[in-house]
Design a protein around this motif. Sequence first.
Motif, short mmCIF file in Angstrom:
data_model
loop_
_atom_site.label_atom_id
_atom_site.label_comp_id
_atom_site.label_asym_id
_atom_site.label_seq_id
_atom_site.Cartn_x
_atom_site.Cartn_y
_atom_site.Cartn_z
N ASP A 107 0.81 -1.21 0.00
CA ASP A 107 0.00 0.00 0.00
C ASP A 107 0.85 1.27 0.00
O ASP A 107 0.43 2.31 -0.51
CB ASP A 107 -0.94 0.02 1.20
N ASP A 108 2.05 1.18 0.56
CA ASP A 108 2.96 2.31 0.57
C ASP A 108 3.55 2.59 -0.81
O ASP A 108 4.09 3.67 -1.05
CB ASP A 108 4.11 2.08 1.55
N CYS A 109 3.49 1.60 -1.70
CA CYS A 109 4.22 1.64 -2.97
C CYS A 109 3.36 1.98 -4.17
O CYS A 109 3.90 2.43 -5.19
CB CYS A 109 4.88 0.29 -3.26
N GLU A 110 2.07 1.74 -4.11
CA GLU A 110 1.26 1.66 -5.32
C GLU A 110 0.78 3.00 -5.88
O GLU A 110 0.34 3.04 -7.03
CB GLU A 110 0.05 0.75 -5.09
N ASP A 111 0.85 4.06 -5.11
CA ASP A 111 0.35 5.36 -5.57
C ASP A 111 1.47 6.10 -6.31
O ASP A 111 2.48 6.46 -5.71
CB ASP A 111 -0.14 6.18 -4.39
N PRO A 112 1.30 6.37 -7.61
CA PRO A 112 2.35 7.09 -8.33
C PRO A 112 2.67 8.46 -7.75
O PRO A 112 3.81 8.93 -7.86
CB PRO A 112 1.76 7.24 -9.75
N GLN A 113 1.68 9.09 -7.11
CA GLN A 113 1.90 10.41 -6.54
C GLN A 113 2.81 10.39 -5.33
O GLN A 113 3.24 11.44 -4.87
CB GLN A 113 0.56 11.05 -6.19
N GLY A 114 3.13 9.21 -4.82
CA GLY A 114 4.06 9.10 -3.72
C GLY A 114 5.51 9.15 -4.13
O GLY A 114 6.39 9.12 -3.26
N TYR A 115 5.78 9.20 -5.42
CA TYR A 115 7.14 9.22 -5.95
C TYR A 115 7.44 10.59 -6.55
O TYR A 115 6.68 11.09 -7.38
CB TYR A 115 7.33 8.14 -7.01
N GLY A 116 8.56 11.16 -6.16
CA GLY A 116 8.90 12.49 -6.61
C GLY A 116 9.79 12.55 -7.83
O GLY A 116 9.93 13.63 -8.44
N TYR A 117 10.38 11.44 -8.23
CA TYR A 117 11.33 11.42 -9.33
C TYR A 117 10.98 10.31 -10.30
O TYR A 117 10.72 9.17 -9.89
CB TYR A 117 12.76 11.23 -8.80
N TRP A 118 11.00 10.63 -11.60
CA TRP A 118 10.57 9.70 -12.65
C TRP A 118 11.52 9.73 -13.83
O TRP A 118 12.07 10.77 -14.18
CB TRP A 118 9.17 10.06 -13.15
N GLY A 119 11.68 8.56 -14.46
CA GLY A 119 12.37 8.49 -15.73
C GLY A 119 11.42 8.77 -16.88
O GLY A 119 10.22 9.01 -16.69
N GLN A 120 11.94 8.74 -18.10
CA GLN A 120 11.14 9.03 -19.29
C GLN A 120 10.38 7.83 -19.82
O GLN A 120 9.48 7.99 -20.65
CB GLN A 120 12.03 9.60 -20.40
N GLY A 121 10.71 6.65 -19.37
CA GLY A 121 10.00 5.45 -19.76
C GLY A 121 10.68 4.70 -20.88
O GLY A 121 11.41 5.26 -21.69
N THR A 122 10.42 3.39 -20.93
CA THR A 122 10.92 2.54 -22.00
C THR A 122 9.80 1.60 -22.43
O THR A 122 9.08 1.04 -21.60
CB THR A 122 12.17 1.75 -21.54
N GLN A 123 9.62 1.46 -23.73
CA GLN A 123 8.51 0.69 -24.28
C GLN A 123 8.80 -0.81 -24.23
O GLN A 123 9.86 -1.26 -24.67
CB GLN A 123 8.22 1.10 -25.72
#
Length: 128
Positions: A107-123
Motif C-alpha cells: 500500500d505504501d508503494c502503489e500510488d504514483p503520486q508518492g514518488y517524486g522522481y521519474w524516468g522518461q519510460g521505456t517501451q
Amino acid sequence: QVQLVESGGGLVQAGGSLRLSCAASGGTFSAYSTGWFRQVPGKEREFVAAISWSGGRTYYVDSVKGRFTISRDNARNTAYLQMNSLKPEDTAVYYCAATWRRLYNVDDCEDPQGYGYWGQGTQVTVSS
C-alpha cells in the motif's frame, strides 16, 4: 534532484524475457526507495514492483508475482526489473521512480503520486 533513465525495453514474443535497467545520477541513489510502474494509453499509471533503499524488502503487484524480480545495485546507481514469462498484457511503457519515503507494505508503494522522481519510460511490447 536525482535523475533517472530507463533502458532495456523492446519487442519480445510471449513467454520471453527482458531486463529493464534504471540508471540514476545527480543524487545518492542508495537513499531512495525505487519503484517500477507501467502505463498504456487511456489508463492510469499502474504499480508493478518496488524495493526499499537497502534492498531488504520487495513488493509486487499480484499479476507479476513469480514472473518479475526487482533488484538494485547501489554501487552502480542502478535498479533492475527482470521480466520473465512475459504476456501480451504486460505491453506498456515502463517507468522507474524514486522516493524518500520508507516502504513497509504494498500500500505504501502503489500510488504514483508518492514518488517524486521519474524516468522518461521505456517501451515493452509483447507479441502473442
